[in-house]
Design a protein around this motif. Structure first.
Motif, PDB file in Angstrom:
ATOM      1  N   ARG A  46       0.824  -1.206   0.000  1.00 50.91           N
ATOM      2  CA  ARG A  46       0.000   0.000   0.000  1.00 50.91           C
ATOM      3  C   ARG A  46       0.856   1.253   0.000  1.00 50.91           C
ATOM      4  O   ARG A  46       0.654   2.154  -0.808  1.00 50.91           O
ATOM      5  N   TYR A  47       1.832   1.338   0.909  1.00 46.31           N
ATOM      6  CA  TYR A  47       2.658   2.543   0.973  1.00 46.31           C
ATOM      7  C   TYR A  47       3.453   2.746  -0.305  1.00 46.31           C
ATOM      8  O   TYR A  47       3.563   3.864  -0.811  1.00 46.31           O
ATOM      9  N   LEU A  48       3.994   1.676  -0.842  1.00 45.45           N
ATOM     10  CA  LEU A  48       4.761   1.788  -2.075  1.00 45.45           C
ATOM     11  C   LEU A  48       3.865   2.253  -3.217  1.00 45.45           C
ATOM     12  O   LEU A  48       4.209   3.193  -3.945  1.00 45.45           O
ATOM     13  N   THR A  49       2.692   1.646  -3.355  1.00 42.54           N
ATOM     14  CA  THR A  49       1.768   1.991  -4.434  1.00 42.54           C
ATOM     15  C   THR A  49       1.230   3.408  -4.278  1.00 42.54           C
ATOM     16  O   THR A  49       1.215   4.181  -5.240  1.00 42.54           O
ATOM     17  N   MET A  50       0.781   3.753  -3.062  1.00 46.27           N
ATOM     18  CA  MET A  50       0.207   5.079  -2.835  1.00 46.27           C
ATOM     19  C   MET A  50       1.233   6.185  -3.050  1.00 46.27           C
ATOM     20  O   MET A  50       0.941   7.199  -3.687  1.00 46.27           O
ATOM     21  N   THR A  51       2.444   5.990  -2.542  1.00 46.32           N
ATOM     22  CA  THR A  51       3.468   7.022  -2.680  1.00 46.32           C
ATOM     23  C   THR A  51       3.912   7.147  -4.130  1.00 46.32           C
ATOM     24  O   THR A  51       4.065   8.259  -4.644  1.00 46.32           O
ATOM     25  N   ALA A  52       4.088   6.025  -4.805  1.00 50.51           N
ATOM     26  CA  ALA A  52       4.467   6.069  -6.218  1.00 50.51           C
ATOM     27  C   ALA A  52       3.370   6.744  -7.047  1.00 50.51           C
ATOM     28  O   ALA A  52       3.662   7.548  -7.944  1.00 50.51           O
ATOM     29  N   ALA A  53       2.111   6.446  -6.739  1.00 50.90           N
ATOM     30  CA  ALA A  53       1.005   7.074  -7.468  1.00 50.90           C
ATOM     31  C   ALA A  53       0.971   8.580  -7.225  1.00 50.90           C
ATOM     32  O   ALA A  53       0.778   9.363  -8.161  1.00 50.90           O
ATOM     33  N   LEU A  54       1.164   8.993  -5.986  1.00 51.81           N
ATOM     34  CA  LEU A  54       1.188  10.433  -5.692  1.00 51.81           C
ATOM     35  C   LEU A  54       2.333  11.113  -6.419  1.00 51.81           C
ATOM     36  O   LEU A  54       2.179  12.216  -6.940  1.00 51.81           O
ATOM     37  N   LEU A  55       3.487  10.458  -6.456  1.00 51.34           N
ATOM     38  CA  LEU A  55       4.626  11.041  -7.170  1.00 51.34           C
ATOM     39  C   LEU A  55       4.367  11.068  -8.677  1.00 51.34           C
ATOM     40  O   LEU A  55       4.860  11.948  -9.378  1.00 51.34           O
ATOM     41  N   TRP A  56       3.600  10.112  -9.167  1.00 54.40           N
ATOM     42  CA  TRP A  56       3.241  10.094 -10.591  1.00 54.40           C
ATOM     43  C   TRP A  56       2.326  11.280 -10.913  1.00 54.40           C
ATOM     44  O   TRP A  56       2.507  11.948 -11.914  1.00 54.40           O
ATOM     45  N   PHE A  57       1.321  11.519 -10.043  1.00 51.55           N
ATOM     46  CA  PHE A  57       0.375  12.600 -10.283  1.00 51.55           C
ATOM     47  C   PHE A  57       0.927  13.966  -9.921  1.00 51.55           C
ATOM     48  O   PHE A  57       0.456  14.979 -10.414  1.00 51.55           O
ATOM     49  N   PHE A  58       1.918  14.003  -9.057  1.00 48.84           N
ATOM     50  CA  PHE A  58       2.561  15.257  -8.664  1.00 48.84           C
ATOM     51  C   PHE A  58       4.061  15.140  -8.914  1.00 48.84           C
ATOM     52  O   PHE A  58       4.852  15.110  -7.974  1.00 48.84           O
ATOM     53  N   PRO A  59       4.465  15.079 -10.176  1.00 50.73           N
ATOM     54  CA  PRO A  59       5.878  14.810 -10.498  1.00 50.73           C
ATOM     55  C   PRO A  59       6.825  15.901  -9.998  1.00 50.73           C
ATOM     56  O   PRO A  59       7.991  15.632  -9.749  1.00 50.73           O
ATOM     57  N   GLY A  60       6.356  17.099  -9.832  1.00 50.00           N
ATOM     58  CA  GLY A  60       7.213  18.181  -9.339  1.00 50.00           C
ATOM     59  C   GLY A  60       7.573  18.033  -7.878  1.00 50.00           C
ATOM     60  O   GLY A  60       8.387  18.764  -7.342  1.00 50.00           O
ATOM     61  N   ALA A  61       6.971  17.050  -7.208  1.00 48.31           N
ATOM     62  CA  ALA A  61       7.194  16.887  -5.769  1.00 48.31           C
ATOM     63  C   ALA A  61       8.651  16.610  -5.450  1.00 48.31           C
ATOM     64  O   ALA A  61       9.149  17.021  -4.417  1.00 48.31           O
ATOM     65  N   LEU A  62       9.351  15.899  -6.319  1.00 47.33           N
ATOM     66  CA  LEU A  62      10.742  15.579  -6.042  1.00 47.33           C
ATOM     67  C   LEU A  62      11.688  16.684  -6.455  1.00 47.33           C
ATOM     68  O   LEU A  62      12.862  16.636  -6.154  1.00 47.33           O
ATOM     69  N   ASN A  63      11.189  17.699  -7.124  1.00 46.82           N
ATOM     70  CA  ASN A  63      12.044  18.768  -7.610  1.00 46.82           C
ATOM     71  C   ASN A  63      12.032  20.000  -6.727  1.00 46.82           C
ATOM     72  O   ASN A  63      12.722  20.957  -6.999  1.00 46.82           O
ATOM     73  N   THR A  64      11.221  20.014  -5.687  1.00 41.73           N
ATOM     74  CA  THR A  64      11.126  21.218  -4.845  1.00 41.73           C
ATOM     75  C   THR A  64      12.155  21.207  -3.756  1.00 41.73           C
ATOM     76  O   THR A  64      12.794  20.278  -3.447  1.00 41.73           O
TER      77      THR A  64
END
Length: 160
Positions: A142-160
């Motif tokens: 669940r955590y892996l899927t949910m976090t990966a999905a959030l990062l997919w929908f909010f790709p700029g999250a890792l760039n801030t």
């Protein structure tokens, strides 16, 4: 927002406190209290992308241990309540759980029914360690899927 709460939230967002906060939130959210831990995991990863795997693993550990507490709560409840009330729905659910045994704990990640499922597994005296292992597998997924999905929908999250 009061000054002290803003300061506390800023303190908990720091990387050295972030993982412990994720652990506590994941632990508490796995009990019967209505709390979701995914926003805490995502928020920490958004602020600290290098903590992706540690956050996933810490959230899994906290949520699994919280599920273990729910299991023990169910076991304690069993000592107080000898029989289910006997309604058709309860009997079907109990039969389903008996059929799958500890493997039913793979579904401990589900909203609404997942946390009570851990308690019922304890109430039914399913073996603790297999239940905990299945909880961990489901919660990790669940955590892996949910976090990966959030990062997919909010790709700029890792760039801030």
């Amino acid at each position: 927002m009061p000054d002290w709460s803003t300061h506390l939230l800023q303190l908990l967002a720091l990387p050295e406190f972030g993982l412990s906060t994720v652990f506590v939130v994941a632990f508490v959210s796995a009990t019967l209290l209505p709390l979701g831990s995914e926003p805490a995991v995502f928020g920490l990863i958004k602020l600290n992308p290098e903590l992706f795997w540690p956050a996933i693993l810490v959230a899994t550990a906290g949520n699994t241990l919280g599920g273990g507490v729910s299991w023990f709560m169910g076991l304690g409840t069993h000592k107080v309540v000898d029989k289910a009330r006997g309604s058709a729905t309860e009997l079907r659910a109990l039969h389903w759980l008996e059929r799958f045994g500890p493997k039913a704990c793979l579904l401990a990640w589900l909203p609404v029914v997942g946390d009570p499922l851990c308690a019922v597994a304890g109430w039914m005296k399913f073996p603790f360690w297999p239940c905990l292992a299945y909880m961990a597998i489901g919660k990790f997924a669940r955590y892996l899927t949910m976090t990966a999905a959030l990062l997919w929908f909010f790709p700029g999250a890792l760039n801030t």
